[in-house]
Design an enzyme around this catalytic site. Structure first.
Site, PDB file in Angstrom:
ATOM      1  N   HIS A   1       4.714  -0.673   3.677  1.00 31.08           N
ATOM      2  CA  HIS A   1       6.067  -0.633   3.133  1.00 31.08           C
ATOM      3  C   HIS A   1       7.116  -0.473   4.238  1.00 31.08           C
ATOM      4  O   HIS A   1       7.503   0.634   4.597  1.00 31.08           O
ATOM      5  CB  HIS A   1       6.151   0.536   2.141  1.00 31.08           C
ATOM      6  CG  HIS A   1       7.333   0.502   1.245  1.00 31.08           C
ATOM      7  ND1 HIS A   1       7.281   0.922  -0.058  1.00 31.08           N
ATOM      8  CD2 HIS A   1       8.604   0.094   1.447  1.00 31.08           C
ATOM      9  CE1 HIS A   1       8.469   0.783  -0.623  1.00 31.08           C
ATOM     10  NE2 HIS A   1       9.288   0.289   0.280  1.00 31.08           N
TER      11      HIS A   1
ATOM     12  N   HIS B   1      10.915  -2.166   5.745  1.00 31.59           N
ATOM     13  CA  HIS B   1      12.051  -3.074   5.579  1.00 31.59           C
ATOM     14  C   HIS B   1      12.494  -3.531   6.970  1.00 31.59           C
ATOM     15  O   HIS B   1      13.005  -2.724   7.745  1.00 31.59           O
ATOM     16  CB  HIS B   1      13.196  -2.377   4.848  1.00 31.59           C
ATOM     17  CG  HIS B   1      12.840  -1.979   3.442  1.00 31.59           C
ATOM     18  ND1 HIS B   1      12.924  -2.860   2.380  1.00 31.59           N
ATOM     19  CD2 HIS B   1      12.363  -0.822   2.923  1.00 31.59           C
ATOM     20  CE1 HIS B   1      12.527  -2.243   1.263  1.00 31.59           C
ATOM     21  NE2 HIS B   1      12.179  -1.007   1.571  1.00 31.59           N
ATOM     22  N   LEU B   2      12.262  -4.807   7.261  1.00 32.63           N
ATOM     23  CA  LEU B   2      12.642  -5.340   8.573  1.00 32.63           C
ATOM     24  C   LEU B   2      14.022  -5.993   8.549  1.00 32.63           C
ATOM     25  O   LEU B   2      14.572  -6.319   9.598  1.00 32.63           O
ATOM     26  CB  LEU B   2      11.594  -6.346   9.077  1.00 32.63           C
ATOM     27  CG  LEU B   2      10.215  -5.749   9.426  1.00 32.63           C
ATOM     28  CD1 LEU B   2       9.254  -6.858   9.864  1.00 32.63           C
ATOM     29  CD2 LEU B   2      10.326  -4.696  10.523  1.00 32.63           C
ATOM     30  N   ARG B   3      14.565  -6.201   7.339  1.00 32.66           N
ATOM     31  CA  ARG B   3      15.959  -6.644   7.126  1.00 32.66           C
ATOM     32  C   ARG B   3      16.269  -8.069   7.543  1.00 32.66           C
ATOM     33  O   ARG B   3      17.358  -8.555   7.254  1.00 32.66           O
ATOM     34  CB  ARG B   3      16.955  -5.700   7.841  1.00 32.66           C
ATOM     35  CG  ARG B   3      16.858  -4.245   7.411  1.00 32.66           C
ATOM     36  CD  ARG B   3      17.233  -4.044   5.960  1.00 32.66           C
ATOM     37  NE  ARG B   3      17.360  -2.617   5.630  1.00 32.66           N
ATOM     38  CZ  ARG B   3      17.008  -2.111   4.460  1.00 32.66           C
ATOM     39  NH1 ARG B   3      16.506  -2.887   3.511  1.00 32.66           N
ATOM     40  NH2 ARG B   3      17.159  -0.822   4.221  1.00 32.66           N
TER      41      ARG B   3
ATOM     42  N   ASP C   1      10.562  -4.441  -4.493  1.00 37.05           N
ATOM     43  CA  ASP C   1      10.972  -3.128  -3.993  1.00 37.05           C
ATOM     44  C   ASP C   1      12.471  -3.048  -3.681  1.00 37.05           C
ATOM     45  O   ASP C   1      13.056  -3.959  -3.126  1.00 37.05           O
ATOM     46  CB  ASP C   1      10.197  -2.729  -2.744  1.00 37.05           C
ATOM     47  CG  ASP C   1      10.577  -1.327  -2.331  1.00 37.05           C
ATOM     48  OD1 ASP C   1      10.346  -0.409  -3.099  1.00 37.05           O
ATOM     49  OD2 ASP C   1      11.179  -1.175  -1.245  1.00 37.05           O
TER      50      ASP C   1
ATOM     51  N   HIS D   1       8.067  -0.598  -7.550  1.00 32.50           N
ATOM     52  CA  HIS D   1       9.065   0.436  -7.226  1.00 32.50           C
ATOM     53  C   HIS D   1       9.386   1.109  -8.567  1.00 32.50           C
ATOM     54  O   HIS D   1      10.133   0.558  -9.373  1.00 32.50           O
ATOM     55  CB  HIS D   1      10.288  -0.247  -6.613  1.00 32.50           C
ATOM     56  CG  HIS D   1      11.501   0.614  -6.465  1.00 32.50           C
ATOM     57  ND1 HIS D   1      12.008   1.007  -5.247  1.00 32.50           N
ATOM     58  CD2 HIS D   1      12.326   1.161  -7.399  1.00 32.50           C
ATOM     59  CE1 HIS D   1      13.087   1.756  -5.441  1.00 32.50           C
ATOM     60  NE2 HIS D   1      13.307   1.867  -6.733  1.00 32.50           N
TER      61      HIS D   1
ATOM     62  N   ASP E   1       8.230   3.324   4.147  1.00 28.21           N
ATOM     63  CA  ASP E   1       9.504   2.916   3.526  1.00 28.21           C
ATOM     64  C   ASP E   1      10.636   2.964   4.562  1.00 28.21           C
ATOM     65  O   ASP E   1      11.756   3.379   4.262  1.00 28.21           O
ATOM     66  CB  ASP E   1       9.847   3.787   2.307  1.00 28.21           C
ATOM     67  CG  ASP E   1      10.919   3.130   1.424  1.00 28.21           C
ATOM     68  OD1 ASP E   1      11.338   1.998   1.724  1.00 28.21           O
ATOM     69  OD2 ASP E   1      11.341   3.771   0.446  1.00 28.21           O
TER      70      ASP E   1
HETATM   71 ZN   LIG Z   1      11.302   1.236  -3.119  1.00 27.57          ZN
END
Ligand SMILES: [Zn+2]
Length: 428
Positions: free
Chosen positions: A56, A58-60, A150, A177, A303
């Protein structure tokens, strides 16, 4: 290709031994190996673990390169001891087609700091209205097996059922999520005495637990595989324990921040502590730790949620949800789980490498530290102490909740297929 000899490291916290890394694999393990022609890495007093795998992240990129890029996010991953990360789908554009997931996958290969496995969106544009092209993403070069909206919950039970049914064809998994949207409209922090006192809209535990209960039942009903993202409440742990006792195919993750921090930090009104799901009570933290220790929770997932300064440095109501996680994950797990006696280093390897690689079905990751296996490894000094300096992080963003806090441990080296991505605690 350079050969490396790691001298005197404790594999999964066991007795000191040497490891020879050659041609991308662990060529030899044993005491007193010859250093002939090899570069020596001193592992005295250090723990050697299989390269960490994040389910999990987030690489954006694409779309929010002001927060993070695949390049900077994978640098942060390597600094944290990760050799593989799953990149969440809530990018701009959303990763809901074969084209976008292949783009992220290619960017990961070019960056080379760790392997990037894109997560595909469950619904088109994360809109929760119709299913995305799950099969096309699974068949793409990115070989997607994990699907998630997510950031948003797949709240429509009919869509969730269809998604669970669809991914059975290629043994995929839906990572939910769990956030009932109506129960969390404009919610800002954990619902409790403090949210009332601070005047911030409460986020009740039941909003998470109701979705988890529903989805466990749905997964059992259609005989599919469910993964529950960022479990944050004691009641959620109970529900997952119940689902597992039935033999249902349900896995779950806890995030480092939910294992260490509580909702009391919101009293500062500092939005660095604003996260989705919110920080919960001390009782919830205790239940999460117990759930992770007994295997009810399978995985620690970061996350990692980078945000630029302007999205976090504002008043609580207006600030974005999320905090950085990759570079501090292992230290936080050491403090919350290892130094408390709840988890051994072998347990850490299971929760942060073997289990996430199994759930994501990643070839070459989460493998035992044994001769002939890919040399995806992290060398970690558990006796080091360090004060987290936000400005020193490899991530492009600075929103760590641990800035100025002393944490145990330090990643000394990370090897990806025998090549160091981190050496002497610095990017190689
Ligand atoms: Zn989430």
């Amino acid at each position: 290709m350079t050969t490396y000899l790691i001298r005197g490291a404790r594999i999964l916290g066991g007795d000191p031994t040497d490891l020879l890394l050659s041609d991308g694999v662990i060529a030899e393990i044993g005491p007193g190996l010859s250093a002939d022609g090899a570069e020596v890495v001193d592992g005295t007093g250090m723990v050697l673990l299989p390269g960490l795998v994040d389910l999990h992240t987030h690489l954006r990129e694409p779309g929010r390169e002001d927060a993070e890029t695949v390049e900077t996010g994978t640098m942060a991953a390597a600094m944290g001891g990760f050799t593989a990360v799953h990149a969440m789908a809530n990018t701009e554009p959303v990763a809901d087609t074969a084209g976008v997931v292949e783009q992220v996958w290619r960017l990961g290969r070019e960056a080379g700091h760790c392997d990037v496995f894109p997560v595909g969106a469950v619904t088109v544009g994360l809109q929760g209205e119709r299913l995305a092209e799950l099969g096309a993403m699974a068949d793409s070069a990115a070989r997607v097996r994990v699907f998630s909206d997510d950031g948003r919950c797949v709240s429509d039970p009919v869509l969730m059922r269809r998604a669970l049914e669809y991914v059975k064809a290629f043994d995929g998994v839906i990572a939910q999520h769990p956030q009932e949207p109506r129960l969390t409209e404009d919610a800002q922090m954990n619902e409790g005495e403090l949210s009332g006192r601070l005047g911030l809209r409460g986020w009740p535990s039941v909003a998470e637990e109701a979705i988890i209960a529903r989805d466990c039942l749905l997964a059992a009903h259609v005989g599919s595989r469910l993964h529950v993202c960022h479990v944050s409440t004691a009641g959620s742990v109970e529900l997952i324990r119940w689902a597992k006792s039935k033999g249902w195919n349900v896995t779950a993750e806890a995030c480092p921040h939910h294992l260490l921090l509580t909702d009391q930090l919101a009293a500062s009104y500092d939005p660095i502590y604003k996260v989705n799901p919110p920080l919960r009570s001390a009782d919830d933290v205790e239940a999460l730790r117990a759930g992770l220790a007994d295997g009810t929770l399978d995985v620690v997932a970061t996350d990692h949620a980078p945000h630029p300064h302007e999205d976090k440095d504002c008043e609580w109501q207006a600030a974005a949800f999320g905090m950085l996680g990759l570079e501090t994950a292992l230290s936080v797990v050491q403090e919350a789980m290892v130094d408390t006696g709840l988890l051994t280093w072998a347990g850490v390897a299971e929760r942060m490498s073997y289990a996430p690689a199994r759930i994501g079905q990643l070839p070459g990751h989460g493998r035992p530290v044994a001769e002939g296996e890919p040399a995806n490894l992290v060398l970690y000094d558990p006796s080091a102490r360090h004060v987290v300096e936000a400005s020193e992080l490899a991530s492009l963003s600075r929103n760590t909740p641990y800035a100025g806090r002393e944490l145990p441990g330090r990643v000394v080296a990370t090897f990806l297929r025998g090549k160091p991505t981190v050496l002497d605690g610095k990017l190689a």
